[in-house]
Design a protein around this motif. Structure first.
Motif, PDB file in Angstrom:
ATOM      1  N   ARG A  33      23.203  -7.742   2.848  1.00 52.66           N
ATOM      2  CA  ARG A  33      21.873  -8.426   3.140  1.00 52.66           C
ATOM      3  C   ARG A  33      20.890  -7.783   2.457  1.00 52.66           C
ATOM      4  O   ARG A  33      19.690  -8.348   1.956  1.00 52.66           O
ATOM      5  N   LEU A  34      20.742  -6.289   2.389  1.00 54.82           N
ATOM      6  CA  LEU A  34      19.746  -5.411   1.804  1.00 54.82           C
ATOM      7  C   LEU A  34      19.913  -6.024   0.457  1.00 54.82           C
ATOM      8  O   LEU A  34      18.742  -5.938  -0.150  1.00 54.82           O
ATOM      9  N   VAL A  72      17.520   7.049   6.271  1.00 55.60           N
ATOM     10  CA  VAL A  72      16.075   6.730   5.939  1.00 55.60           C
ATOM     11  C   VAL A  72      15.798   5.323   5.782  1.00 55.60           C
ATOM     12  O   VAL A  72      14.513   4.758   5.744  1.00 55.60           O
ATOM     13  N   CYS A  73      16.839   4.503   5.643  1.00 51.82           N
ATOM     14  CA  CYS A  73      16.575   2.989   5.373  1.00 51.82           C
ATOM     15  C   CYS A  73      16.352   2.385   6.755  1.00 51.82           C
ATOM     16  O   CYS A  73      17.198   2.506   7.941  1.00 51.82           O
ATOM     17  N   ARG A  74      15.064   1.821   7.001  1.00 51.29           N
ATOM     18  CA  ARG A  74      14.832   0.894   8.062  1.00 51.29           C
ATOM     19  C   ARG A  74      14.800  -0.435   7.947  1.00 51.29           C
ATOM     20  O   ARG A  74      14.471  -0.964   6.775  1.00 51.29           O
ATOM     21  N   VAL A  75      15.314  -1.391   8.875  1.00 51.33           N
ATOM     22  CA  VAL A  75      15.491  -2.733   8.676  1.00 51.33           C
ATOM     23  C   VAL A  75      14.819  -3.401   9.745  1.00 51.33           C
ATOM     24  O   VAL A  75      14.673  -2.904  10.848  1.00 51.33           O
ATOM     25  N   ILE A  89      15.115  -9.153   7.914  1.00 47.83           N
ATOM     26  CA  ILE A  89      14.264  -9.952   7.025  1.00 47.83           C
ATOM     27  C   ILE A  89      13.525  -9.126   6.130  1.00 47.83           C
ATOM     28  O   ILE A  89      13.058  -9.471   5.249  1.00 47.83           O
ATOM     29  N   ALA A  90      13.684  -7.742   6.459  1.00 49.26           N
ATOM     30  CA  ALA A  90      12.917  -6.694   5.637  1.00 49.26           C
ATOM     31  C   ALA A  90      13.497  -5.392   5.625  1.00 49.26           C
ATOM     32  O   ALA A  90      14.286  -4.968   6.555  1.00 49.26           O
ATOM     33  N   ILE A 129      10.265  -0.807  -0.199  1.00 44.68           N
ATOM     34  CA  ILE A 129       9.679  -1.832   0.593  1.00 44.68           C
ATOM     35  C   ILE A 129       9.735  -3.150   0.425  1.00 44.68           C
ATOM     36  O   ILE A 129       9.443  -3.511  -0.650  1.00 44.68           O
ATOM     37  N   ALA A 130      10.387  -4.121   1.057  1.00 45.82           N
ATOM     38  CA  ALA A 130      10.699  -5.433   0.412  1.00 45.82           C
ATOM     39  C   ALA A 130      11.124  -6.419   1.626  1.00 45.82           C
ATOM     40  O   ALA A 130      11.796  -5.929   2.755  1.00 45.82           O
ATOM     41  N   ALA A 131      10.829  -7.699   1.599  1.00 47.02           N
ATOM     42  CA  ALA A 131      11.050  -8.812   2.604  1.00 47.02           C
ATOM     43  C   ALA A 131      11.738 -10.004   1.877  1.00 47.02           C
ATOM     44  O   ALA A 131      11.577  -9.938   0.625  1.00 47.02           O
ATOM     45  N   ILE A 132      12.630 -10.466   2.692  1.00 45.29           N
ATOM     46  CA  ILE A 132      13.386 -11.522   2.017  1.00 45.29           C
ATOM     47  C   ILE A 132      12.500 -12.657   1.542  1.00 45.29           C
ATOM     48  O   ILE A 132      12.808 -13.575   0.716  1.00 45.29           O
ATOM     49  N   GLU A 133      11.453 -13.111   2.114  1.00 49.92           N
ATOM     50  CA  GLU A 133      10.412 -13.865   1.745  1.00 49.92           C
ATOM     51  C   GLU A 133       9.031 -13.381   2.174  1.00 49.92           C
ATOM     52  O   GLU A 133       9.002 -12.812   3.212  1.00 49.92           O
TER      53      GLU A 133
END
Length: 202
Positions: A33-34, A72-75, A89-90, A129-133
């Motif tokens: 998903r990431l 360190v990866c936050r979702v 989603i991000a 930092i990123a979001a799916i949309e």
């Protein structure tokens, strides 16, 4: 990190309709998903005119795996309260400084004249930092979470972040939420990035 067992901690953010939204540390199960999220983020960049940031290989699966293994990866997740289904989603990498690419900062992209950061406070860095949309306010939620996480263990929180000159979406977001542009930093590959900083005091 400010928590002893951060992998076990879930950060409740908000409730939206019938979906609960929260932030947690990523696991290897999140990896597919990431990679989808980062692929979508590159598309958002291209659609907004940002054609030079994040080539097709960035961030690689190896980089994302390391973010997960380093803790360190936050979702950012949305969980349907009826079905119980969770949807990531991000994401962001939230890393305790110092960051070697932030040791030197310059006045502009020529990188011929050095300047100084406004302060030398201990800080964390946000990368990837990123979001799916667009439209979820996902980046805003993640950034605010970063400050909350730091303030949990102290009275002051400083975050540094950088972005490409062409990333108008991120420039707008950072300025809207009180980040100050400080100059230009040089990535490990020599590419310039506009650097921002914000400090929050409890």
């Amino acid at each position: 990190m400010p928590f002893q067992n951060i992998q076990d901690i879930i950060y409740l953010c908000i409730e939206m309709d019938k979906a609960m939204t929260y932030i947690r540390c990523a696991t290897y199960e999140d990896l597919p998903r990431l990679m989808e999220i980062y692929h979508a983020a590159r598309g958002i960049m291209r659609d907004s005119g940002n054609h030079r940031q994040w080539n097709d290989a960035y961030p690689s699966e190896g980089i994302v795996r390391k973010d997960i293994s380093d803790g360190v990866c936050r979702v950012l997740c949305m969980k349907d309260e009826v079905s119980g289904e969770e949807n990531v989603i991000a994401a962001m990498a939230f890393i305790e400084g110092p960051d070697p690419t932030y040791e030197r900062i310059y006045t502009d992209e020529s990188m011929s004249t050095e300047t100084q950061w406004p302060d030398r406070n201990p800080y964390h860095v946000i990368h990837r930092i990123a979001a799916i949309e667009p439209g979820h306010k996902a980046a805003e939620i993640l950034i605010n979470h970063g400050f909350d996480e730091m303030l949990h263990s102290g009275g002051q929180a400083t975050i540094r972040i950088d972005t490409h000159a062409d990333n108008v979406i991120m420039h707008h977001l950072l300025k809207k939420h009180g980040f100050t542009p400080c100059g230009v930093i040089r990535l490990a590959d020599g590419a310039p990035r506009t650097a921002y900083i914000k400090t929050v005091i409890k």
